[in-house]
Design a protein around this motif. Sequence first.
Motif, PDB file in Angstrom:
ATOM      1  N   ALA A  73     -11.173  -7.019   2.474  1.00 19.16           N
ATOM      2  CA  ALA A  73     -10.650  -5.560   2.347  1.00 19.16           C
ATOM      3  C   ALA A  73      -9.819  -5.107   3.533  1.00 19.16           C
ATOM      4  O   ALA A  73      -9.070  -4.270   3.296  1.00 19.16           O
ATOM      5  CB  ALA A  73     -11.850  -4.681   1.792  1.00 19.16           C
ATOM      6  N   VAL A  74     -10.606  -5.089   4.520  1.00 17.02           N
ATOM      7  CA  VAL A  74      -9.737  -4.524   5.937  1.00 17.02           C
ATOM      8  C   VAL A  74      -8.357  -5.205   5.955  1.00 17.02           C
ATOM      9  O   VAL A  74      -7.410  -4.638   6.255  1.00 17.02           O
ATOM     10  CB  VAL A  74     -10.851  -4.995   6.800  1.00 17.02           C
ATOM     11  CG1 VAL A  74     -10.035  -4.508   8.346  1.00 17.02           C
ATOM     12  CG2 VAL A  74     -12.121  -3.983   6.891  1.00 17.02           C
ATOM     13  N   VAL A  75      -8.396  -6.487   6.049  1.00 18.42           N
ATOM     14  CA  VAL A  75      -7.050  -7.197   6.072  1.00 18.42           C
ATOM     15  C   VAL A  75      -6.249  -6.791   5.112  1.00 18.42           C
ATOM     16  O   VAL A  75      -5.079  -6.454   5.305  1.00 18.42           O
ATOM     17  CB  VAL A  75      -7.410  -8.901   6.066  1.00 18.42           C
ATOM     18  CG1 VAL A  75      -5.995  -9.389   5.780  1.00 18.42           C
ATOM     19  CG2 VAL A  75      -8.136  -9.201   7.197  1.00 18.42           C
ATOM     20  N   SER A  76      -6.669  -6.687   3.792  1.00 19.69           N
ATOM     21  CA  SER A  76      -5.828  -6.156   2.592  1.00 19.69           C
ATOM     22  C   SER A  76      -5.043  -4.745   2.936  1.00 19.69           C
ATOM     23  O   SER A  76      -4.021  -4.503   2.754  1.00 19.69           O
ATOM     24  CB  SER A  76      -6.487  -6.400   1.353  1.00 19.69           C
ATOM     25  OG  SER A  76      -5.693  -6.028   0.231  1.00 19.69           O
ATOM     26  N   PHE A  77      -6.043  -3.828   3.320  1.00 17.72           N
ATOM     27  CA  PHE A  77      -5.634  -2.603   3.463  1.00 17.72           C
ATOM     28  C   PHE A  77      -4.707  -2.448   4.759  1.00 17.72           C
ATOM     29  O   PHE A  77      -3.614  -1.423   4.673  1.00 17.72           O
ATOM     30  CB  PHE A  77      -6.793  -1.474   3.746  1.00 17.72           C
ATOM     31  CG  PHE A  77      -7.309  -1.220   2.256  1.00 17.72           C
ATOM     32  CD1 PHE A  77      -6.717  -0.729   1.244  1.00 17.72           C
ATOM     33  CD2 PHE A  77      -8.872  -1.281   2.192  1.00 17.72           C
ATOM     34  CE1 PHE A  77      -7.217  -0.374   0.143  1.00 17.72           C
ATOM     35  CE2 PHE A  77      -9.323  -0.692   0.941  1.00 17.72           C
ATOM     36  CZ  PHE A  77      -8.641  -0.576  -0.020  1.00 17.72           C
ATOM     37  N   ALA A  78      -4.897  -3.148   5.828  1.00 15.54           N
ATOM     38  CA  ALA A  78      -4.051  -3.280   7.073  1.00 15.54           C
ATOM     39  C   ALA A  78      -2.765  -3.643   6.606  1.00 15.54           C
ATOM     40  O   ALA A  78      -1.759  -3.325   7.259  1.00 15.54           O
ATOM     41  CB  ALA A  78      -4.700  -4.273   8.102  1.00 15.54           C
ATOM     42  N   GLN A  79      -2.465  -4.754   5.657  1.00 15.26           N
ATOM     43  CA  GLN A  79      -1.193  -5.287   5.229  1.00 15.26           C
ATOM     44  C   GLN A  79      -0.673  -4.253   4.414  1.00 15.26           C
ATOM     45  O   GLN A  79       0.668  -4.752   3.872  1.00 15.26           O
ATOM     46  CB  GLN A  79      -1.325  -6.462   4.820  1.00 15.26           C
ATOM     47  CG  GLN A  79      -1.768  -7.628   5.506  1.00 15.26           C
ATOM     48  CD  GLN A  79      -1.718  -9.087   4.984  1.00 15.26           C
ATOM     49  OE1 GLN A  79      -1.992  -9.204   3.648  1.00 15.26           O
ATOM     50  NE2 GLN A  79      -2.210  -9.841   5.900  1.00 15.26           N
ATOM     51  N   GLY A  80      -1.296  -2.990   3.910  1.00 16.97           N
ATOM     52  CA  GLY A  80      -0.702  -2.047   3.085  1.00 16.97           C
ATOM     53  C   GLY A  80      -0.683  -2.594   1.636  1.00 16.97           C
ATOM     54  O   GLY A  80      -0.071  -1.956   0.833  1.00 16.97           O
ATOM     55  N   SER A  81      -1.628  -3.238   1.259  1.00 16.58           N
ATOM     56  CA  SER A  81      -1.851  -3.716  -0.170  1.00 16.58           C
ATOM     57  C   SER A  81      -2.863  -2.911  -0.890  1.00 16.58           C
ATOM     58  O   SER A  81      -4.077  -2.816  -0.148  1.00 16.58           O
ATOM     59  CB  SER A  81      -2.149  -5.280  -0.287  1.00 16.58           C
ATOM     60  OG  SER A  81      -2.555  -5.625  -1.616  1.00 16.58           O
TER      61      SER A  81
END
Length: 62
Positions: free
Chosen positions: A19-27
């Motif tokens: 989730a952190v990676v996904s939100f960091a990528q703007g997804s």
Amino acid sequence: MPRLALYALAVCVLAVAAAVVSFAQGSWLGIVWILLVGVSSNIAWYYVRKAKNDRAAGAARG
């Protein structure tokens, strides 16, 4: 700690990282990962409580 609770806890930790990676990528796909965190944490908590109650019931029987 029961094995199934450990597996659910591992899924929970990995889903938080995803989730952190996904939100960091703007997804917005991170919302799905957050939902998975909720489900897996509830499963882990269930199995921990179940093991504790089973131990208490076994001790009460003697």
